[in-house]
Design a protein around this motif. Sequence first.
Motif, short mmCIF file in Angstrom:
data_model
loop_
_atom_site.label_atom_id
_atom_site.label_comp_id
_atom_site.label_asym_id
_atom_site.label_seq_id
_atom_site.Cartn_x
_atom_site.Cartn_y
_atom_site.Cartn_z
N MET A 75 0.81 -1.22 0.00
CA MET A 75 0.00 0.00 0.00
C MET A 75 0.85 1.28 0.00
N ALA A 76 1.86 1.34 0.87
CA ALA A 76 2.66 2.56 0.97
C ALA A 76 3.36 2.85 -0.35
N GLY A 77 3.96 1.83 -0.94
CA GLY A 77 4.68 2.00 -2.21
C GLY A 77 3.76 2.38 -3.35
N MET A 78 2.54 1.89 -3.32
CA MET A 78 1.59 2.20 -4.39
C MET A 78 1.05 3.63 -4.24
N LEU A 79 0.81 4.03 -2.97
CA LEU A 79 0.19 5.35 -2.75
C LEU A 79 1.16 6.52 -2.86
N SER A 80 2.41 6.32 -2.44
CA SER A 80 3.28 7.51 -2.36
C SER A 80 3.45 8.24 -3.70
N PRO A 81 3.57 7.53 -4.85
CA PRO A 81 3.70 8.29 -6.11
C PRO A 81 2.40 9.02 -6.51
N LEU A 82 1.29 8.69 -5.81
CA LEU A 82 0.01 9.31 -6.20
C LEU A 82 -0.33 10.54 -5.35
N THR A 83 0.45 10.78 -4.29
CA THR A 83 0.12 11.86 -3.35
C THR A 83 -0.03 13.21 -4.05
N GLU A 84 0.93 13.55 -4.89
CA GLU A 84 0.88 14.88 -5.55
C GLU A 84 -0.33 14.99 -6.45
#
Length: 270
Positions: A75-84
């Motif tokens: 989850m963390a790896g998938m979500l972090s590039p989507l934050t911006e």
Amino acid sequence: MLYDSIGFIGTGNMGSAIASAAARSGQAKEVLLADYDPAKAAALAQTLPGARPSTNEEIARTCQLIVLGVKPQMMAGMLSPLTEILRARADRYVLVTMAAGLSCARIRELAGVSCPVIRLMPNTPCALGAGVVLYCGLDAEQADLDNFAALMAPAGLVDPLDEKLIDAASAISGCGPAYVYLFLEALADGGVACGLPRDKALAYAAQTVEGAARMVLESGKHPGALKDAVCSPAGSTIQGVRALEANGFRSAALEAVIAAYDKTLELGKK
Ligand SMILES: NC(=O)c1ccc[n+]([C@@H]2O[C@H](COP(=O)([O-])OP(=O)(O)OC[C@H]3O[C@@H](n4cnc5c(N)ncnc54)[C@H](OP(=O)(O)O)[C@@H]3O)[C@@H](O)[C@H]2O)c1
């Protein structure tokens, strides 16, 4: 139609079952599907009405509901590039998580945003419309929850549940199919040991488990009373019950639920 577009990131076992229920509900104009393996999302899109393959980025940028269908540890790896991308949105969207052990608050933290979150706990029979979907929300309006329940209706039993009980319920409904498969395999093995062909033994076992479950759901009777009704005095069934009790059957089932619950809590802390 309740939604213009909903998106699924991660179309594995559970994501695809939930996407399929959502597509069958007819409540979304468009269902976008993305997976680490684009061929997996494309193959699923071909089977669902209103669905098309997409990317994590497009889903994060455009969908009203963003359903996260990856394993908790991904989850963390998938979500972090989507934050911006998520932070740049001016419109309202809801993150939807099915990850075992991760709270709504944790998902929001990992995504780095403050949007509403809906958490669901599904199980694999949702693919057949015979599943269980439990759900709760964080900062979700009642309309968000009601619309989500309508979207999930084709999956089976859809029930709101307080978030603090989701992990406990998950140890029954999320993990439970695996326990039932073990039981079915064992019943069939017993039948084979007594001379039945394997395919017949398995078919009779599965139909019996489905029928017994329906008796519990539809009669409203306590399982103990239904068991008593099958056990005639000095008959065969009570001898089978004796063997199950002697081998710790009930204790094994109870311990399985508690072991799964403990593991879910542990995964949620990591
Ligand atoms: N299975 C169950 O019975 C069950 C029950 C209740 C809840 N859940 C929850 O459902 C979630 C999914 O479980 P599952 O059993 O469906 O797992 P799964 O079959 O492994 O599906 C996860 C999918 O997500 C893909 N994925 C991984 N990282 C990604 C990324 N960064 N972007 C896009 N896609 C990505 C995976 O692709 P690759 O395979 O190529 O890595 C895989 O197709 C989990 O959070 C689990 O806790 C499952």
